[in-house]
Design a protein around this motif. Structure first.
Motif, PDB file in Angstrom:
ATOM      1  N   ILE A 240      38.236  85.832  24.433  1.00 53.47           N
ATOM      2  CA  ILE A 240      38.970  87.063  24.149  1.00 53.47           C
ATOM      3  C   ILE A 240      40.261  86.712  23.434  1.00 53.47           C
ATOM      4  N   GLY A 241      40.494  87.331  22.287  1.00 51.73           N
ATOM      5  CA  GLY A 241      41.700  87.062  21.521  1.00 51.73           C
ATOM      6  C   GLY A 241      41.484  86.165  20.321  1.00 51.73           C
ATOM      7  N   VAL A 242      40.233  86.038  19.880  1.00 54.77           N
ATOM      8  CA  VAL A 242      39.891  85.233  18.712  1.00 54.77           C
ATOM      9  C   VAL A 242      40.283  85.985  17.438  1.00 54.77           C
ATOM     10  N   ALA A 243      40.691  85.262  16.388  1.00 57.66           N
ATOM     11  CA  ALA A 243      40.905  85.899  15.087  1.00 57.66           C
ATOM     12  C   ALA A 243      39.557  86.367  14.547  1.00 57.66           C
ATOM     13  N   ALA A 244      39.504  87.615  14.095  1.00 49.52           N
ATOM     14  CA  ALA A 244      38.234  88.216  13.691  1.00 49.52           C
ATOM     15  C   ALA A 244      37.521  87.398  12.628  1.00 49.52           C
ATOM     16  N   LYS A 245      38.266  86.845  11.663  1.00 49.54           N
ATOM     17  CA  LYS A 245      37.630  86.119  10.566  1.00 49.54           C
ATOM     18  C   LYS A 245      36.974  84.824  11.020  1.00 49.54           C
ATOM     19  N   ASP A 246      37.337  84.319  12.191  1.00 49.16           N
ATOM     20  CA  ASP A 246      36.770  83.060  12.677  1.00 49.16           C
ATOM     21  C   ASP A 246      35.489  83.259  13.478  1.00 49.16           C
ATOM     22  N   THR A 247      35.127  84.501  13.793  1.00 44.74           N
ATOM     23  CA  THR A 247      33.984  84.720  14.669  1.00 44.74           C
ATOM     24  C   THR A 247      32.663  84.283  14.041  1.00 44.74           C
TER      25      THR A 247
ATOM     26  N   ASP B 112      32.483  81.624  11.883  1.00 45.78           N
ATOM     27  CA  ASP B 112      32.677  80.270  11.360  1.00 45.78           C
ATOM     28  C   ASP B 112      32.545  79.258  12.495  1.00 45.78           C
ATOM     29  N   PRO B 113      31.408  78.560  12.588  1.00 47.72           N
ATOM     30  CA  PRO B 113      31.229  77.588  13.679  1.00 47.72           C
ATOM     31  C   PRO B 113      32.297  76.498  13.692  1.00 47.72           C
ATOM     32  N   LYS B 114      32.817  76.126  12.529  1.00 49.62           N
ATOM     33  CA  LYS B 114      33.846  75.088  12.461  1.00 49.62           C
ATOM     34  C   LYS B 114      35.149  75.547  13.108  1.00 49.62           C
ATOM     35  N   ALA B 115      35.358  76.870  13.158  1.00 49.18           N
ATOM     36  CA  ALA B 115      36.559  77.431  13.792  1.00 49.18           C
ATOM     37  C   ALA B 115      36.272  77.920  15.200  1.00 49.18           C
ATOM     38  N   GLY B 116      35.126  77.554  15.745  1.00 49.86           N
ATOM     39  CA  GLY B 116      34.764  77.986  17.083  1.00 49.86           C
ATOM     40  C   GLY B 116      34.043  79.312  17.135  1.00 49.86           C
ATOM     41  N   GLY B 117      33.621  79.817  15.975  1.00 47.23           N
ATOM     42  CA  GLY B 117      32.933  81.101  15.938  1.00 47.23           C
ATOM     43  C   GLY B 117      31.570  81.047  16.584  1.00 47.23           C
ATOM     44  N   LYS B 118      31.212  82.122  17.279  1.00 47.86           N
ATOM     45  CA  LYS B 118      29.937  82.187  17.998  1.00 47.86           C
ATOM     46  C   LYS B 118      28.984  83.231  17.435  1.00 47.86           C
ATOM     47  N   GLY B 119      29.445  84.030  16.470  1.00 50.19           N
ATOM     48  CA  GLY B 119      28.638  85.150  16.015  1.00 50.19           C
ATOM     49  C   GLY B 119      28.312  85.101  14.545  1.00 50.19           C
ATOM     50  N   ILE B 120      27.984  86.278  14.002  1.00 49.91           N
ATOM     51  CA  ILE B 120      27.591  86.392  12.604  1.00 49.91           C
ATOM     52  C   ILE B 120      28.762  86.818  11.726  1.00 49.91           C
ATOM     53  N   GLY B 121      29.949  86.924  12.302  1.00 49.68           N
ATOM     54  CA  GLY B 121      31.127  87.235  11.508  1.00 49.68           C
ATOM     55  C   GLY B 121      31.309  88.710  11.248  1.00 49.68           C
ATOM     56  N   MET B 122      32.237  89.025  10.361  1.00 50.98           N
ATOM     57  CA  MET B 122      32.547  90.412  10.042  1.00 50.98           C
ATOM     58  C   MET B 122      31.508  90.988   9.093  1.00 50.98           C
TER      59      MET B 122
ATOM     60  N   ASN C 216      42.659  88.642  10.385  1.00 50.88           N
ATOM     61  CA  ASN C 216      43.572  87.924  11.271  1.00 50.88           C
ATOM     62  C   ASN C 216      43.794  88.657  12.592  1.00 50.88           C
ATOM     63  N   GLY C 217      43.162  89.818  12.735  1.00 53.83           N
ATOM     64  CA  GLY C 217      43.379  90.644  13.911  1.00 53.83           C
ATOM     65  C   GLY C 217      42.527  90.226  15.094  1.00 53.83           C
ATOM     66  N   PHE C 218      42.723  90.937  16.199  1.00 54.97           N
ATOM     67  CA  PHE C 218      42.084  90.651  17.487  1.00 54.97           C
ATOM     68  C   PHE C 218      40.570  90.802  17.416  1.00 54.97           C
ATOM     69  N   ALA C 219      39.884  89.865  18.055  1.00 54.16           N
ATOM     70  CA  ALA C 219      38.434  89.962  18.238  1.00 54.16           C
ATOM     71  C   ALA C 219      38.056  89.268  19.530  1.00 54.16           C
ATOM     72  N   GLN C 220      36.841  89.500  19.955  1.00 50.39           N
ATOM     73  CA  GLN C 220      36.297  88.783  21.092  1.00 50.39           C
ATOM     74  C   GLN C 220      34.862  88.395  20.768  1.00 50.39           C
ATOM     75  N   GLN C 221      34.364  87.356  21.440  1.00 50.42           N
ATOM     76  CA  GLN C 221      33.037  86.858  21.150  1.00 50.42           C
ATOM     77  C   GLN C 221      32.437  86.248  22.414  1.00 50.42           C
ATOM     78  N   ALA C 222      31.098  86.186  22.434  1.00 51.75           N
ATOM     79  CA  ALA C 222      30.414  85.612  23.584  1.00 51.75           C
ATOM     80  C   ALA C 222      29.050  85.106  23.144  1.00 51.75           C
TER      81      ALA C 222
END
Length: 225
Positions: A150-157, A159-169, A179-185
């Motif tokens: 919780i609190g991940v930068a939206a653009k990183d969601t 990007d696996p290299k930035a710890g992203g777990k999803g398909i992005g924006m 650069n705004g708030f996001a969450q991922q799981a």
């Protein structure tokens, strides 16, 4: 983990679903008020309701955006949404309904779509690269997330290299603040889903035993809820 939220119908009333932090919600509201979250794409003047007995998704992400669109009379408007995405998802007993009011000589009509009423996951509704622009969501059961951030930068969601777990924006015309708030799981499970949304997009959307019907009027007993 469980949470419930309230939704609004205008852009100043920003609803973020499944965010368990009041501080985080307030921060996104400030960003919206300052114009940091821009429009993604135009939507119709009719929101729609969705229910499901259960939704199981993989690689879940969520961030804030604004959907520009039109009222039914054609005036420009905008809706604050929480964009939820899944790399893949299965949905048990999906119902979707949309109300068209005041049709000449006919009156108000509700279009209802139902599919995937099965305990067998292979016979449930399935989707990949699924994005849902949600205004309001609650569960009559619970929401559970596996390995949530919780609190991940939206653009990183995405990007696996930035710890992203999803398909992005969503991309395309979307201009939500990366650069705004996001969450991922890694996983998300929602039981007893009731939501109001303005848009859904998917790479594929498979609906076993699809039933589409028209009903006179609106409200409980006619719409999905």
């Amino acid at each position: 983990m469980e949470s419930q939220v309230r939704g609004g119908t205008r852009w100043k009333r920003f609803a973020v679903v499944m965010v368990p932090s009041v501080a985080a919600t307030a921060a996104i509201g400030v960003a919206l008020a300052q114009g940091a979250l821009a429009a993604s794409f135009s939507v119709s003047g009719q929101e729609f309701k969705v229910t499901a007995d259960e939704l199981n998704g993989k690689k879940f992400t969520q961030y804030g955006a604004v959907d520009p669109g039109y009222t039914l009379s054609g005036k420009p408007t905008a809706h604050a949404v929480a964009v939820s995405s899944f790399e893949s998802a299965t949905i048990k007993n999906l119902c979707q309904s949309v109300v068209t009011p005041d049709i000449p000589f006919v009156g108000t009509i509700t279009l209802k779509l139902q599919a995937g009423d099965s305990n067998d996951e292979k016979q449930q509704v399935s989707a990949d690269k699924l994005f849902i622009d949600i205004e309001d969501l609650k569960t009559t059961g619970y929401a559970q997330f596996g390995n949530i951030d919780i609190g991940v930068a939206a653009k990183d969601t995405g990007d696996p290299k930035a710890g992203g777990k999803g398909i992005g924006m969503k991309g395309g015309k979307e201009q939500a603040n990366g650069n705004g708030f996001a969450q991922q799981a890694d996983t998300a499970k929602l039981v007893g889903v009731q939501q109001t949304a303005w848009a859904t997009t998917a790479g594929t959307f498979t609906l076993p035993k699809l039933h589409m019907s028209l009903h006179s009027g609106s409200g409980r007993g006619v719409e999905c809820y």
